[in-house]
Design a protein around this motif. Structure first.
Motif, short mmCIF file in Angstrom:
data_model
loop_
_atom_site.label_atom_id
_atom_site.label_comp_id
_atom_site.label_asym_id
_atom_site.label_seq_id
_atom_site.Cartn_x
_atom_site.Cartn_y
_atom_site.Cartn_z
N GLY A 45 0.83 -1.19 0.00
CA GLY A 45 0.00 0.00 0.00
C GLY A 45 0.87 1.24 0.00
N LEU A 46 0.58 2.16 -0.88
CA LEU A 46 1.34 3.40 -0.98
C LEU A 46 0.42 4.55 -0.60
CD1 LEU A 46 4.19 4.36 -1.88
CD2 LEU A 46 3.20 4.81 -4.13
N VAL A 47 0.87 5.40 0.32
CA VAL A 47 0.02 6.47 0.84
C VAL A 47 0.78 7.79 0.86
CG1 VAL A 47 -1.35 4.91 2.28
CG2 VAL A 47 0.68 5.98 3.23
N ALA A 48 0.02 8.86 0.99
CA ALA A 48 0.61 10.20 1.09
C ALA A 48 -0.01 10.95 2.25
CB ALA A 48 0.39 10.98 -0.21
N CYS A 49 0.79 11.81 2.87
CA CYS A 49 0.30 12.74 3.87
C CYS A 49 0.65 14.14 3.41
CB CYS A 49 0.94 12.47 5.23
SG CYS A 49 0.51 13.71 6.48
N VAL B 204 2.64 23.31 3.16
CA VAL B 204 2.14 21.96 2.94
C VAL B 204 3.33 21.10 2.52
CG1 VAL B 204 0.56 20.48 1.67
CG2 VAL B 204 -0.12 22.82 2.23
N ILE B 205 3.61 20.08 3.31
CA ILE B 205 4.73 19.17 3.06
C ILE B 205 4.16 17.83 2.62
CG2 ILE B 205 6.75 18.04 4.08
CD1 ILE B 205 6.72 20.29 6.22
N THR B 206 4.47 17.42 1.39
CA THR B 206 3.94 16.16 0.87
C THR B 206 4.90 15.02 1.18
OG1 THR B 206 2.84 17.35 -0.95
CG2 THR B 206 3.10 14.96 -1.19
N ILE B 207 4.47 14.13 2.07
CA ILE B 207 5.27 12.97 2.48
C ILE B 207 4.61 11.72 1.90
CG2 ILE B 207 6.16 11.65 4.44
CD1 ILE B 207 5.71 14.22 6.14
N ALA B 208 5.38 10.90 1.20
CA ALA B 208 4.86 9.66 0.63
C ALA B 208 5.65 8.49 1.17
CB ALA B 208 4.94 9.69 -0.89
N SER B 209 4.95 7.38 1.43
CA SER B 209 5.61 6.21 1.97
C SER B 209 4.70 5.00 1.82
CB SER B 209 5.95 6.43 3.45
OG SER B 209 6.75 5.37 3.95
N THR B 210 5.20 3.85 2.21
CA THR B 210 4.37 2.66 2.26
C THR B 210 3.44 2.75 3.47
OG1 THR B 210 6.02 1.48 3.57
CG2 THR B 210 6.14 1.23 1.18
N ALA B 211 2.38 1.97 3.44
CA ALA B 211 1.43 1.98 4.56
C ALA B 211 2.10 1.56 5.86
CB ALA B 211 0.25 1.06 4.24
N GLU B 212 3.10 0.68 5.76
CA GLU B 212 3.79 0.20 6.95
C GLU B 212 4.67 1.28 7.58
OE1 GLU B 212 2.71 -3.17 4.34
OE2 GLU B 212 3.74 -1.27 4.02
N GLN B 213 5.16 2.21 6.79
CA GLN B 213 6.15 3.17 7.26
C GLN B 213 5.59 4.57 7.48
OE1 GLN B 213 9.31 2.93 8.25
NE2 GLN B 213 9.47 5.16 8.54
N ILE B 214 4.50 4.93 6.82
CA ILE B 214 4.04 6.32 6.82
C ILE B 214 3.78 6.85 8.23
CG2 ILE B 214 1.59 5.74 6.53
CD1 ILE B 214 3.39 8.72 4.87
N ILE C 280 -4.44 0.36 -1.43
CA ILE C 280 -4.96 0.57 -0.08
C ILE C 280 -6.23 1.42 -0.18
CG2 ILE C 280 -3.56 2.66 0.32
CD1 ILE C 280 -3.28 1.69 3.27
N LYS C 281 -7.14 1.19 0.73
CA LYS C 281 -8.41 1.93 0.73
C LYS C 281 -8.38 3.03 1.78
CE LYS C 281 -11.34 -1.87 -0.93
NZ LYS C 281 -12.06 -1.17 -2.02
N PRO C 282 -9.24 4.05 1.61
CA PRO C 282 -9.30 5.13 2.61
C PRO C 282 -9.60 4.63 4.01
CG PRO C 282 -10.49 5.76 0.62
CD PRO C 282 -10.13 4.32 0.46
N GLU C 283 -10.42 3.57 4.12
CA GLU C 283 -10.75 3.04 5.44
C GLU C 283 -9.50 2.55 6.18
OE1 GLU C 283 -14.34 2.85 2.83
OE2 GLU C 283 -12.22 2.33 2.59
N GLU C 284 -8.58 1.92 5.44
CA GLU C 284 -7.33 1.48 6.05
C GLU C 284 -6.46 2.67 6.43
OE1 GLU C 284 -5.72 -2.25 3.90
OE2 GLU C 284 -7.06 -1.29 2.46
N CYS C 285 -6.49 3.73 5.61
CA CYS C 285 -5.76 4.95 5.95
C CYS C 285 -6.29 5.56 7.25
CB CYS C 285 -5.87 5.96 4.81
SG CYS C 285 -5.00 5.48 3.31
N GLY C 286 -7.59 5.37 7.50
CA GLY C 286 -8.18 5.86 8.74
C GLY C 286 -7.55 5.22 9.96
N ARG C 287 -7.25 3.92 9.87
CA ARG C 287 -6.61 3.24 11.00
C ARG C 287 -5.19 3.74 11.21
NH1 ARG C 287 -10.07 -0.80 8.99
NH2 ARG C 287 -8.58 -1.67 7.51
#
Length: 344
Positions: A25-29, A76-86, A127-134
């Motif tokens: 899963g790849l996510v951004a903050c 605004v700082i765009t940080i990208a990482s895997t779901a495990e690391q973000i 990855i889904k938004p619901e998992e990002c919620g956790r």
């Protein structure tokens, strides 16, 4: 004419890169901090996402972009990482931000409630938004433990009780009140201590991807700008808009949120109006920034006002995903340094 603060880097979707991302899963903050005037401090916060105090590198993480505004005193700082690391990388950046920013000393045109104002987690792939919620819930809990005195409100998929969106939660906290500075110490936190003047109240949550698009009007008439923003909010799905005085003109600052068809019952996908993309077999749509700019231009023209440019802050969802894959696969943590322009 809309221009993007992101740079075009070509096509990187090689089979090797795709295989390395497969199953991850790849996510951004898009971390919003209440500091846009001290470049060294903002970059210090960004670097903290990549390396802890002991010099340990945070793998599979890249800071893709830094967008700072002096008048807003916000970055605004765009940080990208895997779901495990973000979670770890974002928490490290926030710890540095809380140490460096005192909300009681902050001044700027853009409304804010916290020294670290917003920690939104967005899905990029697998990855889904619901998992990002956790993930967001874990971040909130970690910060409450590691920074005694900090406070968080939860929104979107991190808010299990109400699932209120970021805009709904902010509205309930008085974030949108004009010409009124909110007394954060009187607000109620979902996680952590009662809000303090130093740290304020930080929003932590998750949703589908939200991008920022700002359109500048060649006027100083903020009242007209607000009327245009109101029309945009009421007529474009997924768009929140506000008008601010900015550099001697008026800026229509827009959040463009992606949404699944099921989330907008009356949605009709018009090719010139929306852009579509897919994650985990779900189709997401968002209002095209070019279409948005055109609508603002038409509304402004009806008031005999010209628009003098628009900027996409950072990336579209697809650009963010592609850029993140490239930066992480090539081990480029400080990717923002490769960008030609990081401020308005």
């Amino acid at each position: 004419m809309l221009h993007s603060q992101s740079q075009t880097w070509g096509t990187w979707g090689s089979e090797k890169m795709a295989s390395r991302r497969l199953g991850l899963g790849l996510v951004a903050c898009l971390l919003n901090v209440s500091e846009g005037r001290r470049k060294d401090v903002v970059e210090q916060i960004a670097r903290a996402a990549l390396q802890d105090k002991h010099g340990r590198k945070q793998h599979n993480t890249s800071v893709l972009n830094i967008f700072s505004d002096y008048d807003y005193n916000r970055s605004v700082i765009t940080i990208a990482s895997t779901a495990e690391q973000i979670g770890r990388s974002v928490t490290l950046a926030c710890l540095e931000g809380f140490a460096c920013i005192d909300l009681s000393q902050h001044s700027g045109i853009h409304p804010c409630l916290g020294a670290i104002d917003l920690i939104p987690i967005y899905p990029l792939s697998n990855i889904k938004p619901e998992e990002c919620g956790r993930i967001a819930q874990v971040i909130a809990g970690e910060l409450a433990t590691l920074v005694p005195g900090c406070s968080m409100f939860l929104f979107g998929h991190a808010d299990e009780k109400t699932k209120k969106s970021q805009a709904e939660k902010r509205r309930s906290l008085g974030w949108f009140k004009r010409n009124t500075k909110v007394d954060v110490t009187q607000l109620k936190a979902d996680v952590g201590a009662n809000p303090s003047k130093r740290y304020g109240l930080t929003g932590v949550g998750a949703s589908s991807y939200v991008m920022n698009c700002n359109v500048t009007l060649d006027t100083q008439d903020v009242t007209t700008g607000r009327s245009i923003a109101n029309v945009i909010r009421c007529h474009l799905d997924g768009v929140q808009a506000m008008a601010f005085p900015h550099c001697g003109q008026v800026e229509i600052a827009c959040n463009i949120q992606s949404f699944r068809d099921s989330e907008c019952p009356n949605f009709t996908p018009e090719s010139d109006k929306y852009v579509l993309y897919n994650i985990c077999s779900d189709t997401y749509s968002y209002v095209s920034p070019r279409y948005l700019e055109g609508q603002v231009r038409c509304l402004a023209k009806s008031q005999d006002i010209d628009t003098v440019g628009a900027a996409l802050v950072g990336f579209s969802p697809q650009e963010c995903k592609d850029t993140a894959e490239h930066a992480i696969d090539h081990g480029i943590g400080e990717f923002w340094k490769k960008r030609s322009n990081i401020s308005m």
